[in-house]
Write a protein that holds these residues in place. Structure first.
Motif, short mmCIF file in Angstrom:
data_model
loop_
_atom_site.label_atom_id
_atom_site.label_comp_id
_atom_site.label_asym_id
_atom_site.label_seq_id
_atom_site.Cartn_x
_atom_site.Cartn_y
_atom_site.Cartn_z
N GLY A 189 0.79 -1.24 0.00
CA GLY A 189 0.00 0.00 0.00
C GLY A 189 0.82 1.28 0.00
N GLY A 190 0.68 2.03 1.10
CA GLY A 190 1.34 3.34 1.20
C GLY A 190 2.84 3.30 1.02
N ALA A 191 3.45 2.13 1.17
CA ALA A 191 4.91 2.03 0.99
C ALA A 191 5.33 2.28 -0.45
N PHE A 192 4.37 2.17 -1.39
CA PHE A 192 4.72 2.43 -2.78
C PHE A 192 5.06 3.90 -3.03
N THR A 193 4.59 4.78 -2.16
CA THR A 193 4.90 6.20 -2.37
C THR A 193 6.40 6.47 -2.18
N PRO A 194 7.00 6.11 -1.03
CA PRO A 194 8.45 6.29 -0.94
C PRO A 194 9.23 5.42 -1.92
N LEU A 195 8.70 4.23 -2.24
CA LEU A 195 9.39 3.38 -3.21
C LEU A 195 9.51 4.10 -4.55
N ALA A 196 8.39 4.66 -4.99
CA ALA A 196 8.38 5.35 -6.28
C ALA A 196 9.20 6.63 -6.25
N ALA A 197 9.31 7.22 -5.05
CA ALA A 197 10.05 8.49 -4.94
C ALA A 197 11.55 8.28 -5.07
N CYS A 198 12.03 7.07 -4.78
CA CYS A 198 13.48 6.81 -4.90
C CYS A 198 13.87 6.68 -6.37
N ASP A 199 15.09 7.08 -6.68
CA ASP A 199 15.56 7.04 -8.07
C ASP A 199 15.74 5.62 -8.58
N ILE A 200 16.28 4.80 -7.71
CA ILE A 200 16.66 3.43 -8.08
C ILE A 200 16.07 2.51 -7.02
N ALA A 201 15.62 1.32 -7.44
CA ALA A 201 15.08 0.38 -6.45
C ALA A 201 15.66 -1.00 -6.69
N ILE A 202 16.11 -1.61 -5.60
CA ILE A 202 16.64 -2.97 -5.66
C ILE A 202 15.90 -3.77 -4.59
N ALA A 203 15.48 -4.98 -4.95
CA ALA A 203 14.66 -5.76 -4.00
C ALA A 203 15.27 -7.12 -3.76
N ALA A 204 14.94 -7.68 -2.62
CA ALA A 204 15.23 -9.11 -2.40
C ALA A 204 14.30 -9.89 -3.33
N GLU A 205 14.82 -10.98 -3.90
CA GLU A 205 13.98 -11.77 -4.82
C GLU A 205 12.69 -12.20 -4.15
N ASP A 206 12.78 -12.50 -2.84
CA ASP A 206 11.57 -12.99 -2.17
C ASP A 206 10.82 -11.89 -1.40
N ALA A 207 11.10 -10.64 -1.71
CA ALA A 207 10.30 -9.55 -1.11
C ALA A 207 8.85 -9.73 -1.55
N THR A 208 7.92 -9.23 -0.75
CA THR A 208 6.49 -9.37 -1.07
C THR A 208 5.87 -8.00 -1.26
N PHE A 209 5.36 -7.77 -2.46
CA PHE A 209 4.73 -6.49 -2.80
C PHE A 209 3.22 -6.71 -2.93
N GLY A 210 2.44 -5.69 -2.61
CA GLY A 210 1.01 -5.81 -2.88
C GLY A 210 0.24 -4.53 -2.61
N LEU A 211 -0.82 -4.36 -3.38
CA LEU A 211 -1.78 -3.29 -3.11
C LEU A 211 -2.93 -3.93 -2.34
N SER A 212 -2.80 -3.89 -1.03
CA SER A 212 -3.75 -4.62 -0.18
C SER A 212 -5.02 -3.82 0.12
N GLU A 213 -5.06 -2.58 -0.32
CA GLU A 213 -6.18 -1.70 0.04
C GLU A 213 -7.53 -2.33 -0.23
N VAL A 214 -7.66 -2.96 -1.42
CA VAL A 214 -8.95 -3.54 -1.80
C VAL A 214 -9.40 -4.61 -0.79
N ASN A 215 -8.41 -5.20 -0.10
CA ASN A 215 -8.73 -6.27 0.86
C ASN A 215 -9.27 -5.74 2.19
#
Ligand code: COA
Length: 275
Positions: free
Chosen positions: A117-143
């Motif tokens: 959810g809201g974590a996508f705002t700072p994620l998108a604000a960063c210039d570059i993003a690197i993730a752990a392969e097993d990181a878990t992303f989601g837009l949970s708002e609908v849930n």
């Protein structure tokens, strides 16, 4: 300076190389973003902007999570009847996300775990993003009964395709770091035990470049997104001129001379050495 100050929800450490490690620090709450976290981030990120020792900002999370998004208890439920705190924390969040988005310093999101959810705002604000392969992303708002607000729908849609944006916003399904690369949400995904190493490698690469050239480059790439072709030509010509005045290291002159006269390096393969 932020680096020397203790916060309750954020950890800051500027290392000897100049990497400013900023961590969401509520691991027991999966780094959900509370009003206090936003107030602290507003101070931390703005302080780092003028901190001469900080050359690259890395945003990460303590424990198994990057950030589980907005705190449903402290940010949402407890402010339903407290418009003052709701207003102040919304704006603090908006401010620090903007500071990050418009920072003159290179910024890297190092996504070590949950990103909801809201974590996508700072994620998108960063210039570059690197993730752990097993990181878990989601837009949970609908849930849990809201739409991806703040500006999550906007930043997600800016990063991902029309199809993926609708699919993940409407199903609330999660995806991992490798899928996030496919979708263009992060630049790369690596095994968790290599995440910090790879992040430091990127940070070091960035620190080899002129800070002025980097700042102008990232500002230009972000600014042209909303421009038509003619406007972009004009803007980039003006910005190029401004960079020549701002780059006290004279990188352009040195770059040409080291390549054309000294033949000491190849711009296609790496940065010209700085003093
Ligand atoms: N807001 C408030 N509290 C949160 C939270 C959030 N976004 N995410 C986690 N927490 C809290 C839990 O309530 C729990 O608190 P408690 O120990 O006092 O009961 C604690 O953090 C640990 O969470 P838990 O769910 O037990 O951890 P988990 O590892 O099993 O699951 C998540 C992790 C992230 C999958 C799960 O916590 C979750 O779904 N969080 C909500 C994510 C979300 O919808 N965010 C979008 C907000 S816009």
């Amino acid at each position: 300076m932020s680096g020397n100050k203790d916060y309750s929800c954020v950890k800051v450490k500027v290392d000897e190389e100049g990497i400013a490690w900023v961590a969401f620090n509520r691991p027991e709450k999966r780094n959900a973003m509370s009003p206090t976290l936003h107030f602290e981030m507003e101070e931390v990120i703005s302080d780092l902007e003028t901190d001469e020792n900080s050359k690259v900002i890395v945003l990460t999370g303590e424990g198994v999570s990057w950030s589980a998004g907005m705190d449903l208890k402290e940010y949402f439920r407890e402010t339903d009847n407290n418009p003052k705190v709701r207003f102040k924390s919304q704006w603090a969040h908006r401010h620090w996300a903007q500071y990050l988005m418009l920072s003159a310093k290179p910024t890297i999101a190092m996504v070590n775990g949950y990103c909801f959810g809201g974590a996508f705002t700072p994620l998108a604000a960063c210039d570059i993003a690197i993730a752990a392969e097993d990181a878990t992303f989601g837009l949970s708002e609908v849930n849990w009964g809201i739409l991806p607000g703040g500006n999550v729908s906007k930043v997600f849609r800016d990063l991902a395709s029309h199809r993926d944006s609708l699919f993940y916003a409407m199903t609330g399904r999660t995806f991992d770091g490798l899928k996030a690369v496919d979708m263009g949400i992060v630049n790369m995904a690596v095994p968790t035990d290599q995440l910090r190493y790879e992040t430091v490698a990127i940070a070091r690469e960035l620190m080899e470049k002129s800070p002025a050239v980097l700042a102008f480059t990232k500002q230009a790439v972000k600014a042209v997104q909303g421009m038509d072709m003619n406007m972009a030509y004009e803007y980039l010509a003006a910005k190029q001129g401004a960079l020549r005045a701002a780059d006290k290291e004279g990188t352009r002159q040195r770059g040409m001379s080291e390549f054309l006269d000294e033949k000491s390096y190849r711009p296609g393969l790496g940065a010209v050495k700085r003093d």
